[in-house]
Design an enzyme around this catalytic site. Structure first.
Site, mmCIF file in Angstrom:
data_model
loop_
_atom_site.group_PDB
_atom_site.id
_atom_site.type_symbol
_atom_site.label_atom_id
_atom_site.label_comp_id
_atom_site.label_asym_id
_atom_site.label_seq_id
_atom_site.Cartn_x
_atom_site.Cartn_y
_atom_site.Cartn_z
ATOM 1 N N GLU A 75 -13.742 4.688 -1.789
ATOM 2 C CA GLU A 75 -12.306 4.994 -1.683
ATOM 3 C C GLU A 75 -11.855 5.896 -2.825
ATOM 4 O OE1 GLU A 75 -8.840 4.897 0.328
ATOM 5 O OE2 GLU A 75 -10.575 3.698 0.925
ATOM 6 N N ASP A 76 -11.211 7.000 -2.476
ATOM 7 C CA ASP A 76 -10.541 7.893 -3.427
ATOM 8 C C ASP A 76 -11.468 8.440 -4.515
ATOM 9 O OD1 ASP A 76 -8.318 7.608 -1.933
ATOM 10 O OD2 ASP A 76 -7.082 6.668 -3.452
ATOM 11 N N TYR A 120 0.844 -1.186 0.000
ATOM 12 C CA TYR A 120 0.000 0.000 0.000
ATOM 13 C C TYR A 120 0.882 1.239 0.000
ATOM 14 C CZ TYR A 120 -4.346 2.460 0.116
ATOM 15 O OH TYR A 120 -5.389 3.267 -0.238
ATOM 16 N N ASP A 131 -13.601 5.860 3.510
ATOM 17 C CA ASP A 131 -12.377 5.812 4.311
ATOM 18 C C ASP A 131 -11.618 7.132 4.286
ATOM 19 O OD1 ASP A 131 -10.472 4.413 5.953
ATOM 20 O OD2 ASP A 131 -9.147 4.353 4.216
ATOM 21 N N ASP A 132 -11.657 7.846 3.170
ATOM 22 C CA ASP A 132 -10.945 9.116 3.081
ATOM 23 C C ASP A 132 -11.547 10.152 4.032
ATOM 24 O OD1 ASP A 132 -9.276 8.258 0.805
ATOM 25 O OD2 ASP A 132 -11.190 8.259 -0.253
ATOM 26 N N LYS A 135 -6.341 -2.091 -0.680
ATOM 27 C CA LYS A 135 -7.148 -1.981 0.538
ATOM 28 C C LYS A 135 -7.723 -3.328 0.956
ATOM 29 C CE LYS A 135 -7.323 2.544 1.570
ATOM 30 N NZ LYS A 135 -7.362 3.240 2.851
ATOM 31 N N ARG A 159 -9.580 10.497 -7.724
ATOM 32 C CA ARG A 159 -8.674 11.218 -6.838
ATOM 33 C C ARG A 159 -7.824 10.201 -6.086
ATOM 34 N NH1 ARG A 159 -9.003 12.540 -0.983
ATOM 35 N NH2 ARG A 159 -7.795 10.654 -1.300
ATOM 36 N N ASN A 165 -0.577 11.624 1.108
ATOM 37 C CA ASN A 165 0.107 10.511 0.447
ATOM 38 C C ASN A 165 0.142 10.750 -1.054
ATOM 39 O OD1 ASN A 165 0.656 8.694 2.634
ATOM 40 N ND2 ASN A 165 -1.533 8.307 2.785
#
Length: 536
Positions: free
Chosen positions: A235-236, A93, A258-259, A164, A146, A397
Site C-alpha cells: 500500500e502506498d 479512511y 491495492d494502488d 485499510k 507515497r 485522494n
C-alpha cells in the site's frame, strides 16, 4: 482467547463490553463496583457514540474520537462503523486519513500495528513473535513514501495501514485479530518530518537500492515463516517500487498492490457501469488516462485484459487506451517513456491535453495524477462537446488533490457528465436537478478479494481475480442507482458486495488450480460463515 477479569477485562478492547456487561457477568468476572449501575445494550451505546461523534467540530477530531473508541471497545467500534458506513468510512479512511497521516505523530496515543526499521535487519522473523496474535490472514504494509497524493510521510504512513485493516473488518468481515498493519519505516526524505521534535519514525534519509530491497525481502520471507496463511497487501509505495515489488513477489507469495490492482478493478467496474447509462458497448469505448504512475499503469493493463475478454485482440485493446502526462499525449516518437506505459504509446502527433481530447474524442476520461484542478473548465467542456454523456472519473485522494470536484464536473457539463471520484462528495444541485456523485472507493474491491483469498486459501492472487471482481461490482449497481447517474452501489451495501466478490474469487481460485483447500458446494453460505459480525 484467555478470558480476563476485572479491570484487565475492561482494559482489553477485544473483550470489553463496558456498560453492556450483565449483572451475572459483573458478578462472575469481578466487575462489580467498576461500572455504573445501568446496563446499556450495544444499540444504546451506539447512540452515545454517535452523539459524541457528531458534536466534534472537525473531521480530524472525529478521527481521533473513533480511534480512541477502537482502542477501548473493538466490537462497539466496528458495529457502529458497519451500521453507519456512509458517515464513518470517510472519517476512518479517505479523505480524513490523509490529514490524520500528516498529523500522525502529533495525535499518537496507543500503539497499533507493527513497525520494522533498518535496525531490525537480520531479526525481523524473531521480532514478529512479539505480535500478540498468531493466526494472521491479512497484512497491510506501507513504507510511507507515497501516501495518497501527499507524498513522503515516513512513519506517519502507518495511519494508512491501520485504516485499510479497519476496512477489511468493516467491509468484508475479516476478524480484527486476523489483521496486522505494518509500517516498513525505512526513513524519510521529508526534511520537515525529520526536524519535527514529535516525529516518531526512523529519523534518517530513506534506504535505497539493494539495502532497501533486501530489507523488504527479509520481511516478506519472515511473513511466510511466521504467518504462512497471510495475504500481503502492498500500500502506498512510490510507483517504481510498487511495480518492482509486485513483479518480484506476485508469483511467489499471496500478495497484491491495492494502488495498482485494486484501483484498476474499481475503475474498470465504474466504466462497465457507465455503459448502462450511455448505452455504449464496452468494446467500442475510447479511454484516456491523465497520469502515468502506478495507478494509471495498473488501470491500463487491466483495461487491456477487459477489452480482450470482450473479444478484442491485444493490439486493438491497446489502441483503445490513450495516456497523457505533463508533456501532453504520450506518443511513440517520444523519448523517456516509462516501461509500463510504452506499449500504450501511439503513432500520433504530440499534442496538448486539450488537443488530445479534440482528436481522440475519448468516451471516458480518468484522472490519476494526485494534482488538484487538472480537469479544469476547458477540459470538462471539451469532453461535453465530444459526447452527450461524458464519463469523468477523478480518482486522486484526498479531496484536496482531486482532478475536479463533483460540482465542477456537473456545472461545466451542464449536468451531462457521469462523474465518479476517489473521495466522497456531497449531493450537488444544479438548478432543479439533484446529482448524487458516485465514489470509486477501493473499499468496494480489496476487502472482498481478501475475503475470497482467505476463504479459498489461494496460493497466489491473480489479475483474473481483479477482473472478475470488477465485473461483480458493476453488476451490483442497482437500476435505481443507474437512473440517478451513479456507477457504483451505495456504500451501505459494501458487505453484500464483498460477499459476492469473495465467492467469485473462490471460483477463480478453483478454476486456476490455486485453492489449497477443498471448497464446499454452497460457497455463499461458507463465505458468509467466515464473516465477523460484531456484537455482544
Amino acid at each position: 482467547m484467555k478470558l480476563l477479569r476485572g479491570k484487565s477485562l475492561l482494559d482489553d478492547p477485544a473483550q470489553n463490553k463496558s456498560t453492556a456487561f450483565s449483572r451475572e457477568e459483573r458478578n462472575r468476572l469481578g466487575l462489580r463496583g467498576l461500572l455504573p449501575y445501568k446496563i446499556a445494550d450495544i444499540q444504546t451505546q451506539q447512540k452515545r457514540v454517535l452523539g459524541n461523534l457528531r458534536r466534534k467540530n472537525s473531521d480530524i477530531e472525529k478521527y481521533i474520537f473513533l480511534n480512541s473508541l477502537l482502542e477501548r471497545n473493538q466490537r462497539l467500534f466496528y458495529r457502529t462503523m458497519i451500521d453507519h458506513i456512509d458517515e464513518i468510512l470517510p472519517l476512518v479512511y479517505t479523505p480524513t486519513v490523509g490529514e490524520a497521516c500528516k498529523e500522525f505523530a502529533h495525535i499518537y496515543r496507543n500503539p497499533q500495528g507493527f513497525y520494522i526499521t533498518p535496525e531490525d535487519r537480520g531479526e525481523i522473523a524473531s521480532i514478529l513473535d512479539n505480535w500478540h496474535e498468531k493466526d494472521i490472514r491479512i497484512i497491510v504494509v506501507t513504507d510511507g513514501e507515497r501516501i495518497l497524493g501527499l507524498g513522503d510521510l515516513g512513519a506517519n504512513g502507518m495511519g494508512i495501514s491501520i485504516g485499510k485493516t479497519a476496512l477489511y473488518v468493516a467491509c468484508a468481515g475479516i476478524y480484527p485479530s486476523q489483521c496486522l498493519p505494518v509500517m516498513l519505516d525505512v526513513g524519510t526524505n521529508n526534511q520537515a518530518l525529520r526536524e519535527d521534535l514529535l516525529y516518531l519514525g526512523y529519523p534518517y534519509p530513506r534506504l535505497t537500492g539493494e539495502a532497501y530491497f533486501s530489507l523488504v525481502d527479509e520481511f516478506v520471507h519472515a511473513v511466510q515463516e511466521k504467518f504462512p496463511n497471510a495475504l500481503l497487501q502492498f500500500e502506498d509505495f512510490q510507483s517504481q517500487h510498487a511495480f518492482e515489488l509486485l513483479d518480484r513477489y506476485r508469483n511467489q507469495v499471496r500478495c497484491f498492490n491495492d494502488d495498482i490492482q485494486g484501483t484498476a478493478a474499481v475503475t474498470l467496474a465504474g466504466v462497465y457501469s457507465s455503459c448502462r447509462i450511455t448505452h455504449k458497448r464496452f468494446a467500442d469505448l475510447r479511454i484516456m488516462l491523465l497520469g502515468t504512475g502506478s495507478a494509471a499503469s495498473g488501470i491500463g493493463e487491466l483495461m487491456v485484459s477487459a477489452f480482450c475478454a470482450a473479444g478484442l485482440s491485444e493490439q486493438d485493446a491497446r489502441s483503445r487506451l490513450w495516456f497523457v502526462d505533463r508533456q501532453g499525449l504520450v506518443v511513440s516518437s517520444r523519448e523517456h517513456i516509462k516501461s509500463r506505459i510504452r506499449p500504450f504509446a501511439h503513432d500520433h502527433a504530440c499534442v496538448s491535453f486539450v488537443e488530445a481530447i479534440e482528436r481522440v474524442r475519448p468516451d471516458v476520461l480518468i484522472g490519476a495524477t494526485g494534482v488538484a484542478g487538472t480537469f479544469d473548465e476547458t477540459i470538462v467542456k471539451k469532453m461535453a462537446e465530444c459526447h452527450e454523456r461524458p464519463v469523468i472519473i477523478a480518482l486522486s485522494n484526498p479531496t484536496s488533490h482531486t482532478e475536479c470536484t463533483a460540482e465542477e464536473a456537473y456545472r461545466w457539463s451542464n449536468g451531462r457528465a457521469i462523474f465518479a471520484s476517489g473521495s466522497p462528495f456531497p449531493v450537488c444541485r444544479l438548478g432543479e436537478s439533484v446529482f448524487k456523485p458516485a465514489q470509486g472507493n477501493n473499499a468496494y474491491i480489496f476487502p472482498g478479494v481478501g475475503l475470497g483469498i482467505v476463504a479459498s486459501h489461494a496460493r497466489l492472487v491473480t489479475d483474473r481475480m481483479f477482473l472478475t471482481a470488477a465485473k461483480v461490482l458493476a453488476d451490483m449497481v442497482l437500476q435505481e442507482e443507474i437512473e440517478v447517474g451513479a456507477i457504483y452501489p451505495s456504500l451501505n451495501r459494501v458487505r453484500t458486495v464483498s460477499h459476492a466478490i469473495a465467492i467469485a474469487v473462490c471460483q477463480v481460485a478453483q478454476q486456476e488450480g490455486l485453492a489449497t483447500h477443498e471448497l464446499p458446494q454452497d460457497l455463499a453460505a461458507y463465505v458468509r460463515s467466515l464473516m465477523y459480525e460484531p456484537g455482544y
